[in-house]
Design a protein around this motif. Structure first.
Motif, mmCIF file in Angstrom:
data_model
loop_
_atom_site.group_PDB
_atom_site.id
_atom_site.type_symbol
_atom_site.label_atom_id
_atom_site.label_comp_id
_atom_site.label_asym_id
_atom_site.label_seq_id
_atom_site.Cartn_x
_atom_site.Cartn_y
_atom_site.Cartn_z
ATOM 1 N N ARG A 404 2.197 42.629 53.652
ATOM 2 C CA ARG A 404 2.904 41.925 52.572
ATOM 3 C C ARG A 404 2.886 42.745 51.288
ATOM 4 N NH1 ARG A 404 0.347 37.350 54.771
ATOM 5 N NH2 ARG A 404 -1.340 37.525 53.225
ATOM 6 N N GLU A 405 1.745 43.338 51.002
ATOM 7 C CA GLU A 405 1.642 44.164 49.797
ATOM 8 C C GLU A 405 2.579 45.369 49.886
ATOM 9 O OE1 GLU A 405 -1.754 46.678 47.267
ATOM 10 O OE2 GLU A 405 -2.320 45.458 49.015
ATOM 11 N N ALA A 406 2.615 46.017 51.049
ATOM 12 C CA ALA A 406 3.499 47.172 51.229
ATOM 13 C C ALA A 406 4.963 46.757 51.156
ATOM 14 C CB ALA A 406 3.199 47.844 52.568
ATOM 15 N N GLN A 408 6.205 44.241 49.404
ATOM 16 C CA GLN A 408 6.522 43.969 48.002
ATOM 17 C C GLN A 408 6.713 45.262 47.220
ATOM 18 O OE1 GLN A 408 3.238 41.506 46.834
ATOM 19 N NE2 GLN A 408 3.996 39.689 47.933
ATOM 20 N N GLN A 409 5.879 46.251 47.503
ATOM 21 C CA GLN A 409 6.038 47.541 46.835
ATOM 22 C C GLN A 409 7.357 48.194 47.226
ATOM 23 O OE1 GLN A 409 2.559 49.786 47.901
ATOM 24 N NE2 GLN A 409 1.188 48.643 46.522
ATOM 25 N N ASP A 410 7.705 48.087 48.491
ATOM 26 C CA ASP A 410 8.963 48.664 48.964
ATOM 27 C C ASP A 410 10.157 47.966 48.324
ATOM 28 O OD1 ASP A 410 10.405 50.446 50.921
ATOM 29 O OD2 ASP A 410 11.100 48.506 51.666
ATOM 30 N N SER A 411 10.080 46.636 48.209
ATOM 31 C CA SER A 411 11.171 45.882 47.581
ATOM 32 C C SER A 411 11.302 46.248 46.109
ATOM 33 C CB SER A 411 10.921 44.381 47.729
ATOM 34 O OG SER A 411 10.880 44.008 49.087
ATOM 35 N N GLY A 412 10.159 46.453 45.433
ATOM 36 C CA GLY A 412 10.199 46.837 44.028
ATOM 37 C C GLY A 412 10.853 48.189 43.822
ATOM 38 N N LYS A 413 10.568 49.133 44.712
ATOM 39 C CA LYS A 413 11.181 50.455 44.597
ATOM 40 C C LYS A 413 12.686 50.383 44.814
ATOM 41 C CE LYS A 413 7.063 52.991 46.107
ATOM 42 N NZ LYS A 413 6.477 53.859 47.164
ATOM 43 N N ARG A 414 13.114 49.507 45.720
ATOM 44 C CA ARG A 414 14.547 49.394 45.997
ATOM 45 C C ARG A 414 15.306 48.802 44.811
ATOM 46 N NH1 ARG A 414 15.850 49.856 51.474
ATOM 47 N NH2 ARG A 414 14.040 50.045 52.860
#
Length: 416
Positions: A404-406, A408-414
């Motif tokens: 889940r943390e990864a 969220q980080q991926d979504s933030g970068k996108r």
């Protein structure tokens, strides 16, 4: 203390030799009854394509064992060469008739490639021989078929999956089935053959809890049939996709679906007449390169719909006992993992590059963790199921939190 499931894990038969060619989704779909080890190896490796014919691995011939003989000079006479050939071959006990064939082949030179018509004839003759072998294999399978053995193997498989933690303890309902019972009168009215009805009474079934949730699926988008349920009796006569095909008749009455698929699931049917399993994915259909498929000939475009109605007759056949033995082997040996999503239960699977990295990492971590826990908890000979289940619950939550943390980080970068 050793869990009582340990005795279940140790009771299974000796592991069959693993196959090289494994159709999707193995082990629930297996190669044809006629697939040999050599054919599997060739299909897996395509070794005849691996040779680098244009590469000279030994340009200076330093390792060559060839030494020109004194008679290999250009001015040596033909008679001298023939005399030396006779002398050398005599030492190897080659008969006069064999020498005659050698001389004849040498004078004829290289044979020409077969013509297209010759190739067609050769293929037809080869197919005829394979069909003959298939008929013999079907006869052998029917003669060896023992319904009691098949019921025993299915029961062992169910117990194995409970022991490994895929289904909850108490998730199996054993015969005789009384509450609810198999409605034999309805089964006969629907057209099931007597051998199929007999098996309905003798098979184990899963509890609604074990068979009613996606998390307990062992074959993707597919549930086990439970013939104590009226809706499964109806569905078994025309399982997906045939129920949705206009004009499609019921399947052959001697076929007993052991699983009932949804869209993109798998049909797995026990042929009670031949004692074989017919299994195929509903999305791709039967394997079209199998002899079982090819013996029916090409399907004309005008008859394609009708051929789809009975495509199960073209499906690769596997003797029922061999089929379930291989499934038991696959899970017991951890070649396939229970508990996980059945689409991602292969611990040696290569991740598709288009997957999000966090999802691929989650799948890989779940597989690695599950494998490690099975070994840590003594699988299969000193199996401690309760310890395994407790540790897996903790590990699974930790893996999910990291995923889940990864994500969220991926979504933030996108979004940036």
């Amino acid at each position: 203390m050793i869990c009582n499931h340990c005795s279940v894990a140790q009771s299974f038969m000796a592991d069959p030799a693993p196959r090289l060619y494994r159709p999707y989704p193995w082990p629930w779909i297996q190669p044809s009854i006629l697939t040999t080890a050599v054919e599997e190896e060739r299909r897996e490796t395509n070794y005849w394509l691996d040779a680098d014919l244009g590469k000279d691995d030994n340009p200076d011939d330093s390792d060559s064992e060839y030494v020109p003989s004194e008679s290999s000079d250009g001015d040596a006479s033909t008679s001298d060469s023939e005399d030396q050939m006779s002398a050398s071959t005599a030492d190897e006990d080659i008969s006069d008739s064999e020498l005659t064939h050698i001389h004849t082949d040498a004078q004829a030179g290289w044979r020409s490639s077969p013509t297209p018509s010759m190739k067609v004839l050769e293929e037809e003759e080869k197919l005829a021989r394979q069909i003959e072998s298939l008929v013999k294999a079907e006869e052998d399978a029917a003669a060896a078929y023992n319904p009691d053995e098949v019921v025993s193997l299915i029961t062992q498989l169910y117990e194995l999956l409970v022991a490994m933690g895929h289904w909850p303890e108490g998730g199996i309902r054993y015969p005789p089935h009384t509450n609810p019972a198999v409605d034999e009168e309805l089964a006969v009215q629907l057209g099931y053959a007597p051998a199929a009805v007999s098996l309905m009474h003798r098979l184990p079934y899963l509890t609604p809890e074990a068979n009613g949730s996606d998390q307990f699926e062992i074959v993707a988008r597919t549930r086990f049939a439970d013939y104590t349920l009226e809706r499964h009796l109806h569905e078994g006569r025309r399982p997906y996709p045939y129920l949705y095909l206009d004009g499609c008749p019921d399947i052959d009455p001697w076929l007993l679906p052991l699983m009932l698929p949804r869209r993109d699931g798998s049909n797995i049917m026990l042929d009670t007449r031949l004692g074989v399993v017919r299994a195929y994915n509903t999305e791709g259909g039967p394997q079209q390169d199998s002899i079982e498929y090819r013996r029916h000939g090409k399907v004309p475009d005008a008859e394609r719909d009708q051929a789809t109605w009975t495509e199960y007759r073209r499906t690769a056949l596997v003797p029922a006992a061999r089929y379930f033995s291989e499934i038991i082997y696959a899970y017991r040996s951890l070649s396939r993992l229970p508990i996980l999503n059945p689409d991602r239960n292969d611990p040696k699977e290569e991740r598709h590059p288009s997957w999000p990295a966090w999802l691929a990492n989650q799948d890989q971590e779940e597989q690695d963790t599950l494998l490690a826990l099975y070994r840590e908890c003594g699988w299969p000979h000193e199996w401690r199921r309760a310890e395994f289940m407790d540790k897996w619950e903790v590990k699974k939550k930790e893996i999910s939190a990291r995923a889940r943390e990864a994500m969220q980080q991926d979504s933030g970068k996108r979004r940036q």
